[in-house]
Enzyme design. Structure first.
Site, mmCIF file in Angstrom:
data_model
loop_
_atom_site.group_PDB
_atom_site.id
_atom_site.type_symbol
_atom_site.label_atom_id
_atom_site.label_comp_id
_atom_site.label_asym_id
_atom_site.label_seq_id
_atom_site.Cartn_x
_atom_site.Cartn_y
_atom_site.Cartn_z
ATOM 1 N N ASP A 192 0.874 -1.167 0.000
ATOM 2 C CA ASP A 192 0.000 0.000 0.000
ATOM 3 C C ASP A 192 0.914 1.221 0.000
ATOM 4 O O ASP A 192 1.607 1.482 0.977
ATOM 5 C CB ASP A 192 -0.924 -0.035 1.221
ATOM 6 C CG ASP A 192 -1.944 1.107 1.222
ATOM 7 O OD1 ASP A 192 -1.613 2.193 0.711
ATOM 8 O OD2 ASP A 192 -3.055 0.908 1.759
ATOM 9 N N LYS A 217 -6.554 10.028 -1.317
ATOM 10 C CA LYS A 217 -5.586 10.799 -0.553
ATOM 11 C C LYS A 217 -4.732 11.667 -1.496
ATOM 12 O O LYS A 217 -5.249 12.596 -2.061
ATOM 13 C CB LYS A 217 -4.752 9.846 0.307
ATOM 14 C CG LYS A 217 -5.591 8.750 1.028
ATOM 15 C CD LYS A 217 -6.522 9.292 2.086
ATOM 16 C CE LYS A 217 -7.546 8.269 2.586
ATOM 17 N NZ LYS A 217 -6.995 7.012 3.085
HETATM 18 C C1 LIG Z 1 -7.543 5.668 3.395
HETATM 19 C C2 LIG Z 1 -6.685 4.509 3.203
HETATM 20 C C3 LIG Z 1 -7.168 3.329 2.616
HETATM 21 C C4 LIG Z 1 -8.617 3.156 2.245
HETATM 22 O O1 LIG Z 1 -8.962 3.972 1.164
HETATM 23 P P1 LIG Z 1 -10.446 4.547 0.897
HETATM 24 O O2 LIG Z 1 -10.254 5.333 -0.349
HETATM 25 O O3 LIG Z 1 -10.816 5.374 2.096
HETATM 26 O O4 LIG Z 1 -11.337 3.376 0.728
HETATM 27 C C5 LIG Z 1 -6.281 2.291 2.400
HETATM 28 N N1 LIG Z 1 -4.983 2.405 2.742
HETATM 29 C C6 LIG Z 1 -4.482 3.515 3.315
HETATM 30 C C7 LIG Z 1 -3.039 3.567 3.701
HETATM 31 C C8 LIG Z 1 -5.308 4.605 3.580
HETATM 32 O O5 LIG Z 1 -4.812 5.701 4.157
#
Ligand SMILES: *Cc1c(COP(=O)(O)O)cnc(C)c1O
Length: 403
Positions: A192, A217
């Site tokens: 991620d 984000k």
């Molecule tokens: C926010 C987030 C997610 C989930 O993403 P959404 O767009 O809110 O479904 C997954 N991994 C990380 C590191 C995040 O900050």
């Protein structure tokens, strides 16, 4: 890794150039400058035999159909521009976009589970809801939690994937991705990369088979679009497209447009916010009201810190900074992970992975550093009277923190 799954050689052009040109290569030929937005849900065709053949081909291979996508759930040309741009930035063959980061992770798990692989090896901390999706078994996943050193022993022949965040949400703990990829053996590594973005780190070039983003984000970058994306080789992308078609977690074309536009400024946003974040991290580290600061070696615009004053009071007192979950926007946000983003993680697991009750997570935006510091300085309140060494509760919690 064989030739089919090897990441393609990184595009020779720099990330800054790719950010503004990738996914837009055909525009001048079309007589356009800004990318068009295609909001069609369906596509007319007078040739149903031809459509039958295209649907058969997609069902058999998951390859994106040539020409109009038949129906909006099979694909969308505006979303495809964002996918190809993100793949170029991450240095992968393909990318598949979804309605959110969680929809993207769900699709990866469903694709692997459908292939008979239900076992996931994961390293904490992960984003709270990712942790929850694995732990609660909502998709029938069996999870083994371990630290990076334990991954090689935890991997089994039926391991669907090894999952890690680096820097991790919310503690900003980092993992050596090349070493981890080696420890995975034949099990695919999913990284991620939401926090680092391809500006600071391209995990596919370190051996990750899948790179996941909450596009909500930094990729979007303005706090006004939800999205998710997986950058990977074309073979896995085909399976993800089949899952997306059958389960429906598609990204809306307007969101695809906004994400492509967000990518154009990603490098400048990330570098500017990172410079401010690094400077704020240094000031916080020198501050007597702060027990500990977490700022990753790779850099980035996230700062985590543990306060000696009440973290809930800090949240209540900020005025310029917005007290809100999420991150990666042009403005600065702060939140208390144990109450909000990681509330859903069982308390013991939360604590043992470093998410203490004192921890605050701040996503630094593009404001002036002095304005941010004066807000933080006021919100941190008075210097606590008792020295740190004589506070056993603090010493106890500090053990769990990883820098
Ligand atoms: C926010 C987030 C997610 C989930 O993403 P959404 O767009 O809110 O479904 C997954 N991994 C990380 C590191 C995040 O900050």
């Amino acid at each position: 890794m064989d030739a089919d799954t090897a990441p393609r050689e990184a595009d020779a052009r720099a990330v800054d150039t790719l950010a503004v040109h990738a996914g837009r290569e055909d525009l001048a030929g079309l007589g356009l400058h800004a990318p068009p937005i295609d909001l069609s849900t369906t596509y007319p065709s007078y040739d149903s035999r031809g459509e039958a053949a295209r649907i058969d081909a997609f069902a058999a291979t998951g390859e994106a159909p040539e020409g109009p996508p038949v129906y909006g759930r099979l694909g969308n040309p505006t979303v495809a521009r964002f996918e190809s741009a993100l793949a170029a930035l991450e240095g992968t063959e393909a990318a598949v976009a979804f309605a959110s980061g969680m929809a993207a992770l769900s699709a990866v798990l469903l694709a692997q589970h459908a292939a008979g692989h239900r076992h996931v090896v994961a390293v904490r901390p992960l984003y709270g809801c990712s942790d929850h999706l694995l732990t609660a078994g909502l998709l029938g996943t069996e999870v083994t939690w371990t630290d990076p050193e334990g991954v090689a022993d935890a991997v089994r022949p039926d391991t669907a994937l090894v999952m890690v965040e680096s820097p991790a949400n919310p503690t900003l703990a980092e993992v050596d991705l090349s070493a981890l990829a080696a420890a995975c053996g034949t099990a695919p590594l999913l990284v991620d990369n939401t926090f680092a973005t391809p500006v600071l780190q391209r995990p596919a070039l370190s051996g990750a088979r899948m790179v996941l983003h909450s596009a909500t984000k930094y990729l979007g970058g303005h706090g006004d679009v939800l999205g998710g994306v997986v950058a990977c080789d074309e073979a896995f992308a085909r399976r993800l497209r089949q899952i997306r078609f059958a389960t429906g977690g598609v990204l809306h074309p307007l969101a695809g447009y906004l994400l492509l536009r967000g990518l154009a400024t990603l490098p400048v946003r990330v570098r500017a916010a990172s410079a401010t974040a690094a400077a704020l991290a240094a000031r916080l580290a020198a501050d007597p009201r702060v027990l500990r600061v977490h700022y990753p070696k790779v850099g980035g615009a996230m700062v985590a810190f543990e306060t000696l004053t009440d973290p809930h009071e800090v949240i209540a007192r900020v005025r310029l900074i917005t007290p809100a979950v999420s991150l990666g926007s042009v403005d600065t946000l702060i939140q208390h992970p144990a109450s909000i983003s990681h509330r859903i993680v069982p308390e013991d697991d939360r604590r043992s992975s470093g998410v203490s009750e004192r921890l605050l997570r701040m996503s630094v935006g593009l404001e002036d550093i002095e304005d941010l510091w004066s807000d933080l300085d006021r919100a941190l309140g008075d210097v606590p009277p008792t020295p740190v060494a004589s506070r056993p509760a603090v010493a106890e919690e500090a053990r769990f923190a990883r820098v």
